[in-house]
Structures are given as structure tokens and as C-alpha cells.
Design an enzyme around this catalytic site. Structure first.
Site, short mmCIF file in Angstrom:
data_model
loop_
_atom_site.label_atom_id
_atom_site.label_comp_id
_atom_site.label_asym_id
_atom_site.label_seq_id
_atom_site.Cartn_x
_atom_site.Cartn_y
_atom_site.Cartn_z
N SER A 15 0.86 -1.18 0.00
CA SER A 15 0.00 0.00 0.00
C SER A 15 0.90 1.23 0.00
O SER A 15 2.07 1.16 0.36
CB SER A 15 -0.92 0.02 1.23
OG SER A 15 -0.16 0.24 2.40
N CYS A 16 0.33 2.35 -0.44
CA CYS A 16 1.10 3.60 -0.46
C CYS A 16 0.13 4.76 -0.31
O CYS A 16 -1.08 4.57 -0.42
CB CYS A 16 1.90 3.73 -1.76
SG CYS A 16 0.90 3.84 -3.24
#
Lengths: 517, 153
Positions: free
Chosen positions: A8-9
């Protein structure tokens, strides 16, 4: 080796997917298998629980809190930022392999290195549904977890009445039945059986039927908390469960009924969802789901339920009670219709309670005064009959138009025959909670007719509960039963009409959507 | 049944960018998106990209710069590509970027649209994809390679 991972970012459109691809490629090049769950903006497709169970190790390449982290418990995990996975996937995979080997050599350090994964309760929520569909999915998730409690609790209570008769309540809670006065043997759920009552006192006085009744009540105690808790769970995942259940419990305690539970589920879920999306420093991230989010969301929902909902409900109830008392002397039929509407409105909630208390209060006074001919016994009969038609009407509707209901609702429909006959109005709650705007009007229509009819034919009943099992205490039983049958048919017919219209409308929109894509 | 707008067309490709720094390079690509009507407010979108870049530099190993943002000024998921033969620093540990991908995602993009960007991000990791873009002879060829290679599985 087999690996799973989560990436995730912050923006969720680039690094999440690059990290996933880079790790999967690096794993493949090194002769391993790997599958990465991308918790990005394109929606998350969760890893198959079996894939997680089969994995030797886990890589978190996540800059946001990993959703449902518990799924990976007990496995060797390396936790790196998303950037490291993109820049040096080969090095990351080497570290992951080392972590697995380390865990094998030293199982105690990683919680036994066991391959047990924590199963997560399923929800009916799909990632890219429209707002209207999402709300329906959240509701259905809560309802699907509540239904077994309704069925089990309702049947136990019905069995208590069936074998114990009308006296079971007095023998449990204390009171006078057939000239004998009983003291309460009911355990308080807080202190178990410690408060001077033990299970043998209870069995001696109330017998097996009393025990069945008590267990049924215990299961019913959870209806609203479970409904609220799993609505919040559907909205916010695991962090929603604590505020949802606590909020639902408070809804039950303040007498807000299942409608209060719906409100607390949505509010609690919303709060928890908001808190899970907050960006927090890495050091705090680990304790967010376990400590911070449950703590804050529970405080907020507690204050909301007790102040914003509890106080107004209590005020409205006392106003309604005064208003009902002021109506004595008006047309009996009108009063019957009104009480019917109130009984079916929230099924055990504040409005229902006012009507029921109004009837039982009148009944107690009349019996104490020896006034068996006055309106009090008719009012009791109207309230009881009107409280029986909601589950009965829905049982009938599921029997003749099963297609309009989910499989769980159809099964609950079977239980509703028994619950309705036993005057356990709560049997209708799962249907009403899943689709309040269509089901509640249908229930109110049938109960209003039944309540009015009972008053019109001057049927009476001398007991405040028991449904069909106290038919021996009913005056004019044939007309009384006829009134119940008519209300049941009306409720079933209106339910089918309203739900049928909705189903046709949904089918049309679905077709339109599939054309435009 | 309307055909979705392609992620990239030839007029969103700059084969020979000259820029002093990453901000200027990004701006030139933003202007291409604005000229094509895919970005409604070039300054607003530029601010969103700068904010994202400030969180964490988007330079990738292999000479890639990847400025991107989700922004309300974007109408349709889009990609603009620039080749900078002289290179420009994007904060990657292994040196300046010669290939810049500017990803523009609408703020309220639904999942179906965002999947195409996810597919693009996955392709970018592959060395063969990057080198074919560096070797391509024209803007048309670059757009064609991306359209062919970036498919939602």
C-alpha cells in the site's frame, strides 16, 4: 517457499502496484511463489485464506496500516516500507527467506511458527458497490449475524412458555401467579448466579421451562449489540466491532431498540472507518487497531448513545405514555388501531414498550381491582394480538414468496411461525432491520387492523404474555384468532407488494447499468 | 456501450524534453494533459503532484521518474510520457531519470478506471517495457506500446 504480501502507499495508484509486481517477479526469479494483496485505490481483492495458510512467510510493503493484519498472525513477517520493495525487491525477498529460515530454526520467537491463521468473519460487502448498495450490504451483514440469535433465543423463550405456561415469567422474575407469590430467582447477568440465587433455586421454582426461558432471554440480550456490531464491522472491518457492539449494548440498555441499534452501528462504523484512514506516524501505527481506535471510537459512540439518543428517547416515551393515558374514553377501535401501530413500529423498541406497558399496567390494575369486564383486558388482547402478527405475517410472506427473501431470511421465516404464535414480536426484527422502509409499514398495517378488530369484537385476555399458549385465558377466542389471521394476511400481502416492487425496480436498474458499461 | 478514453495518445508523449529540474519537466507534461483537456486546471494539478512528490520522491531505479497524483482537476485517468536524454534528478538512488511518467488520476475515480493505472504501475517494473519505450522511434510508437502492453487482467 511460498510467500504472501500486502502493499500500500499514500496515493494508492502507483507504488502499491509496482511493489506488488516487483516482489512477485523477484520471488519468481528466485524460485519461490508469491502473491501480493494490493490495498490500493482500485479496490482490494483479499488473498484467499488458503493461500495465506499455505504461505511460509509474509512481506508487508505497506506505508498505510495493513488491513486485517490478524490474518497473518503466527507467520514470520518482514515489515518494510513500500519504497524498499520497489527499489530493492531482490534484497527484500532475500530478507524474507532469511526470516522464514530463522523462524524454522527458532520457532518460539515468532509465536511458535505455527500456520494457524485467524479466520475473519465474512461480510457481504463488495468493494465497488454504489452507495445505496453499500448501505444494503452493511445492513445485511449485521442482520445475517443477528438472525441465529433471534431464532435460537426466540425458540427457547417459546419453549419456556410452551412447557411452563403463563406462570413461567412470575416464577422467574418474581410476582404473583394463581394466588402464589414468588420471589425472583433471575440471575443478574453481571454477577452470574452469585447474588443469592443459584441454579437449584431457579430449577426448583421455575423448572426446566424457566431455564429455557432464561437462556432465550440471554440470547435476545445480544440481538441489538450483534446487529449494531456487525454493521460497524461491515463498514470499518475489525476496528468497527468494539464501538459497534458497545454502542448496540447501550442502545439496548437505554431502550432504543433495534432502530437505535441500526443508528449506533452506522455511527460506530463511520467513526472507526474514519479513524482507520487517518495518517499516523509509523510508531503509533502498530497500536492503532488494537488500542487507539477502539478506545476513541467507544468513547465517542458511548457519549452519542447515552446523551444524544438516550435522553430524547426517555423524554419521548414519557410524553407518549401521558398522551396514551389521556386517550381513555375515546373510541376503543381507534385505540386498538393506535396500539397496533405502536406495537409493530419498533418491535421491542421504545414505542412498542410504551404501548405494551400501557396495556400491562392497565391489566395489573384491573385484576387487582377485580374489574374483569372493563376495557383493560380488551386493550391487553389488542396489544398481544397486534404483537403476534408481525412475525406471523413475515412467516407467511416467506412461505408464499420465498424469492423475495434471502436464504437466511427464509429460515428465520420458519422460526417466525413459532415466535409469532408465542407473542415474540422480535422475530420480525431481522426483516425490518434489513429493509426498514418497506417492512415496517407492512407490519404496522397488519397490526393496526388486528388491534382495531380485537377491540371491535371485545375479545379479552387475562395474561400479559404467552401468545397462543394462553388461549385458555382469552375471552371470545374464535374472533380473537380470526383478528390475528386477518392481520397476518394483510402484513404478508403488503410485505410482498412493497418488496416485490423494490425487486422489480432493482432488476431494472441492474439491466440499465449493464447496458451502459 | 462507450469505448473508454485511452490512457495515452501520441499527443501526450514528449520525445525530447529539455528541463532544468523535475518540477519543470513535470510542468511540461502537465501542459500536454491540459492541452488535451484531461486536466482542467494545470496549476491546481501541479500543486497536487508537488504535494505527492514532497511526501516521498518518486524516482525509480532504472532512470524512471514517476510523478503522480489523484486530483479533482483530472477528468479521466491519463498518462503523459516524456523522454529527457540529458536526464533530470527525481530522487532515485541510482541517478537521474531519463524516462518520466506522469500519472493523473481523478479524485473520484471508480475502481474500474483505477485498475488501468494499477496495470500500468505493474508494467513499469519490467525492464523490457521500459527499454522498449526508450528505444521507440516516435511518439506514436510510444503510445502504441503502452496501449498494447497495459491491459487490465
Amino acid at each position: 517457499m511460498k510467500f504472501v504480501g500486502v502493499s500500500s502507499c499514500p496515493t494508492g495508484i502507483a507504488h502499491t502496484y509496482m511493489a506488488a509486481e516487483a516482489l512477485e517477479q523477484a520471488a519468481k526469479d528466485a524460485g519461490h511463489e508469491m502473491e501480493v494483496e494490493t490495498q490500493g485505490s482500485a479496490g482490494t481483492i483479499p488473498l484467499d485464506p488458503q493461500t495465506i495458510a499455505d504461505a511460509d512467510g509474509v512481506v508487508f510493503a505497506a506505508d498505510l496500516p495493513v488491513r486485517d493484519r490478524e490474518r497473518f498472525e503466527g507467520k514470520p513477517i518482514i515489515d518494510i516500507g513500500v519504497k524498499k520493495a520497489v527499489h530493492d525487491p531482490i534484497g527484500v525477498m532475500a530478507a524474507a527467506v532469511a526470516a522464514v529460515e530463522e523462524a524454522r530454526a527458532n520457532p518460539a520467537a515468532t509465536g511458535g511458527g505455527s500456520t494457524t491463521t485467524v479466520a475473519s468473519p465474512a461480510t457481504k460487502v463488495t468493494a465497488d458497490a454504489s452507495v445505496g448498495n453499500k448501505i444494503r450490504q452493511w445492513l445485511m451483514t449485521g442482520v445475517s449475524y443477528m438472525i441465529p440469535f433471534v431464532a435460537a433465543g426466540g425458540i427457547l423463550i417459546a419453549l419456556g412458555f410452551l412447557f411452563g405456561g403463563d406462570g413461567v415469567v412470575a416464577k422467574l422474575y418474581g410476582g404473583t401467579f394463581e394466588g402464589v407469590t414468588y420471589t425472583s430467582v433471575m440471575p443478574s447477568f453481571d454477577g452470574g448466579f452469585a447474588s443469592g440465587n443459584d441454579i437449584f433455586d431457579l430449577l426448583r421454582q421455575a423448572g426446566i421451562p424457566g431455564l429455557l426461558f432464561l437462556l432465550g432471554k440471554a440470547a435476545f440480550f445480544f440481538l441489538v449489540p450483534i446487529l449494531s456490531g456487525f454493521i460497524a464491522f461491515a463498514i470499518a472491518d475489525r476496528p468497527g466491532l468494539v464501538p459497534g457492539i458497545v454502542g448496540g449494548l447501550l442502545a439496548a440498555v437505554i431502550g432504543a431498540g433495534f432502530l437505535g441499534g441500526l443508528a449506533s452501528g452506522f455511527v460506530a462504523g463511520g467513526i472507526a472507518f474514519y479513524l482507520t484512514r487517518l495518517k499516523v506516524p509509523k510508531g503509533v501505527r502498530g497500536v492503532m487497531p488494537v488500542v487507539v481506535i477502539p478506545l476513541i471510537s467507544t468513547i465517542v459512540i458511548g457519549v452519542v448513545m447515552l446523551l444524544a439518543i438516550g435522553k430524547p428517547i426517555a423524554a419521548a416515551q414519557s410524553w407518549l405514555t401521558d398522551w396514551l393515558s389521556g386517550l381513555t374514553g375515546t373510541s376503543g377501535i381507534l385505540l386498538g388501531i393506535l396500539l397496533g401501530l405502536m406495537m409493530a413500529f419498533d418491535m421491542g423498541g421504545p414505542v412498542n414498550k410504551v404501548a405494551y406497558t400501557f396495556a400491562t399496567g392497565g391489566l395489573t390494575t384491573a385484576i387487582a381491582a377485580g374489574d374483569m369486564a372493563g376495557p383493560a383486558l380488551q386493550i391487553m388482547a389488542a396489544v398481544m394480538a397486534a404483537g403476534m402478527t408481525p412475525p406471523l405475517g413475515l412467516a407467511l410472506a416467506t412461505a408464499i414468496r420465498g424469492k423475495l427473501f434471502t436464504a437466511a431470511e427464509r429460515e428465520n421465516g420458519l422460526a417466525c411461525w413459532l415466535l409469532g404464535l408465542s407473542f415474540i414480536t422480535e422475530g420480525a426484527i431481522p426483516f425490518a432491520a434489513a429493509n426498514p422502509l418497506r417492512v415496517i409499514p407492512a407490519l404496522m398495517a397488519g397490526s393496526a387492523v388486528t388491534g382495531g378488530l380485537v377491540m371491535a369484537v371485545h375479545a379479552t385476555v387475562e395474561a400479559p404474555h404467552g401468545g397462543i399458549w394462553v388461549i385458555a385465558l382469552v375471552g371470545k377466542p374464535v374472533l380473537y384468532l380470526l383478528a390475528i389471521v386477518i392481520g397476518t394476511v394483510i402484513t404478508a400481502a403488503v410485505t410482498i407488494a412493497l418488496k416485490g416492487a423494490q425487486a422489480r425496480k432493482l432488476a431494472r436498474t441492474d439491466q440499465l447499468q449493464s447496458v451502459s458499461v | 456501450m462507450s469505448e473508454p478514453t485511452p490512457l495515452i495518445t501520441a499527443d501526450l508523449v514528449a520525445t525530447d524534453l529539455v528541463a532544468a529540474d523535475r518540477d519543470a519537466a513535470t510542468r511540461q507534461l502537465i501542459d500536454l494533459l491540459a492541452a488535451a483537456g484531461r486536466v482542467t486546471d494545470a496549476d491546481g494539478f501541479h500543486a497536487d503532484v508537488r504535494a505527492r512528490e514532497a511526501q516521498m520522491a518518486t524516482g525509480m531505479p532504472g532512470g524512471i521518474g514517476l510523478p503522480h497524483a489523484r486530483s479533482e482537476h483530472v477528468t479521466v485517468p491519463s498518462l503523459a510520457v516524456g523522454r529527457i536524454p540529458a536526464g533530470v534528478d527525481f530522487g532515485a538512488p541510482d541517478g537521474p531519470a531519463t524516462l518520466i511518467f506522469l500519472i493523473a488520476a481523478p479524485a473520484s475515480g471508480d475502481a474500474a478506471h483505477l485498475r488501468i493505472l494499477a496495470a500500468l504501475a505493474r508494467r513499469l517494473v519490467h525492464e523490457s517495457f521500459r527499454s522498449s519505450l526508450l528505444a521507440a522511434g516516435s511518439a506514436d510508437e510510444i503510445a502504441a506500446i503502452i496501449t498494447r502492453e497495459v491491459v487490465v487482467k
